[in-house]
Design a protein around this motif. Structure first.
Motif, PDB file in Angstrom:
ATOM      1  N   GLU A  13      -5.654   5.898   6.131  1.00  0.00           N
ATOM      2  CA  GLU A  13      -5.764   5.338   7.473  1.00  0.00           C
ATOM      3  C   GLU A  13      -4.524   5.695   8.274  1.00  0.00           C
ATOM      4  O   GLU A  13      -3.398   5.373   7.881  1.00  0.00           O
ATOM      5  N   GLN A  73      -1.619   5.485  10.685  1.00  0.00           N
ATOM      6  CA  GLN A  73      -0.851   4.386  11.249  1.00  0.00           C
ATOM      7  C   GLN A  73      -0.173   4.793  12.554  1.00  0.00           C
ATOM      8  O   GLN A  73      -0.048   4.019  13.472  1.00  0.00           O
ATOM      9  N   TYR A 116       0.203   7.905   7.061  1.00  0.00           N
ATOM     10  CA  TYR A 116      -1.100   7.456   6.596  1.00  0.00           C
ATOM     11  C   TYR A 116      -0.934   6.359   5.547  1.00  0.00           C
ATOM     12  O   TYR A 116      -0.139   6.486   4.615  1.00  0.00           O
ATOM     13  N   LYS A 117      -1.692   5.310   5.718  1.00  0.00           N
ATOM     14  CA  LYS A 117      -1.732   4.213   4.758  1.00  0.00           C
ATOM     15  C   LYS A 117      -2.946   4.435   3.851  1.00  0.00           C
ATOM     16  O   LYS A 117      -4.063   4.647   4.341  1.00  0.00           O
ATOM     17  N   VAL A 159      -5.652   3.113   1.704  1.00  0.00           N
ATOM     18  CA  VAL A 159      -6.393   1.877   1.412  1.00  0.00           C
ATOM     19  C   VAL A 159      -7.601   2.268   0.554  1.00  0.00           C
ATOM     20  O   VAL A 159      -8.587   2.811   1.072  1.00  0.00           O
ATOM     21  N   TYR A 163       0.832  -1.204   0.000  1.00  0.00           N
ATOM     22  CA  TYR A 163       0.000   0.000   0.000  1.00  0.00           C
ATOM     23  C   TYR A 163       0.875   1.265   0.000  1.00  0.00           C
ATOM     24  O   TYR A 163       2.007   1.249   0.492  1.00  0.00           O
ATOM     25  N   GLU A 197      -9.448   5.645   1.125  1.00  0.00           N
ATOM     26  CA  GLU A 197      -9.384   6.057   2.519  1.00  0.00           C
ATOM     27  C   GLU A 197      -7.944   6.142   3.024  1.00  0.00           C
ATOM     28  O   GLU A 197      -7.170   5.186   2.896  1.00  0.00           O
TER      29      GLU A 197
END
Length: 319
Positions: A316, A318, A308-309, A311, A288, A314
């Motif tokens: 997400e 971390q 931020y990841k 996905v 990702y 969105e």
């Protein structure tokens, strides 16, 4: 995301990106002396700039803007000397630096078309520009500023050559800009004000660049100085995720708001300490995209960080 306030950088600038060749009809001989440039609001003194041996020194000031009081029309001989040059330059910086996204150092460029002096009033007809320089991606560049703006600056001057700013006037924005400019300037100067000439505009930019280079010498730093747009690479992620990160979440997280919206860095002086804000993109172990926002000192010490990841659509958090 906080946006740079690029007031009239295009619209007003394109109207007068240049002026016809300017050759002052008279130039007074200059003898270094002591001159005060005083800014007032109402009857209160808010800033004094003392010119001593050709160098400006700041004295008492508070956080107020120069007042705009009178508009005087006079008809007298032109006067060009170093003190009025510096007074005009300082007036441009003082008047504009509150209206633009703040950078590390304020610079200005100006060309005096003509100066009228009658009794104790001095009016300078100018083409002016303003620019805040700051570090972006390691390049010292303009982070906000104006184009070339026709500006009429009026001072009062006493017997001791002390200048008080009475009015700083620019044209009205929009459709009325041309008519407004003509009302501000005598007809004999219209061609110089309104005729396009890239060479003259480049002189304004070069003046700002020179001041930025001088600033770097004073702080002992070597860097490329670029008064033009610095190329920026945007994060390569889902559009919806990007909008959430750089438009929505920035409203609630000051770190995201201070970090650049591009992949790279910007610098700021905070409480006398150089701070680096950086945005970077990488990959997680499971493939990702990761967007990292980081605040650190110049020596690399991390002060604050968000990862931020991405996905789908969105982002997400971390950490």
């Amino acid at each position: 995301m906080k946006k740079q306030n690029l007031k009239r950088i295009i619209t007003a600038g394109l109207i007068v990106t240049g002026i016809l060749t300017i050759a002052p009809s008279a130039k007074a001989e200059y003898t270094p002396n002591t001159t005060n440039l005083c800014y007032t609001k109402g009857t209160s003194l808010i800033m004094v700039l003392k010119l001593i041996n050709e160098k400006l020194h700041h004295f008492d000031n508070n956080d107020a803007s120069p007042s705009e009081l009178v508009n005087n029309n006079s008809d007298s001989n032109n006067i060009f000397d170093q003190s009025i040059e510096q007074a005009v330059g300082e007036a441009i910086k003082s008047r504009n630096q509150k209206y633009y996204y703040m950078g590390e150092v304020a610079t200005e460029g100006h060309i005096i078309l003509e100066v009228e002096e009658k009794d104790d009033l001095v009016k300078a007809y100018t083409i002016s520009s303003f620019g805040y320089f700051g570090f972006e991606n390691g390049i010292f560049t303009i982070v906000s500023g104006s184009g070339a703006i026709p500006t009429v600056i009026t001072f009062s001057k006493n017997a001791n050559n002390e200048y008080s700013l009475l009015e700083y006037k620019e044209p009205i924005d929009g459709d009325d800009c041309l008519d407004s400019t003509k009302k501000m300037f005598p007809e004999r100067l219209w061609n110089r004000v309104l005729s396009g000439n890239d060479l003259v505009y480049s002189k304004l930019v070069e003046s700002q660049k020179s001041q930025a280079e001088e600033y770097l010498r004073k702080i002992g730093r070597t860097a490329q100085v670029n008064p033009n747009y610095v190329e920026r690479k945007l994060p390569d992620i889902n559009v919806s995720a990007s909008n959430k990160l750089f438009s929505e979440l920035t409203k609630y997280d000051s770190l995201l708001n201070d970090c650049p919206y591009w992949i790279g860095s910007r610098e700021r002086i905070e409480n006398g300490i150089r701070i680096v804000y950086e945005t970077s993109q990488s990959k997680s172990s499971d493939g990702y995209d990761l967007i990292t926002f980081k605040k650190s000192k110049a020596d690399g010490t991390i002060i604050e960080e968000r990862i931020y990841k991405i996905v789908g659509s969105e982002p997400e958090l971390q950490q």
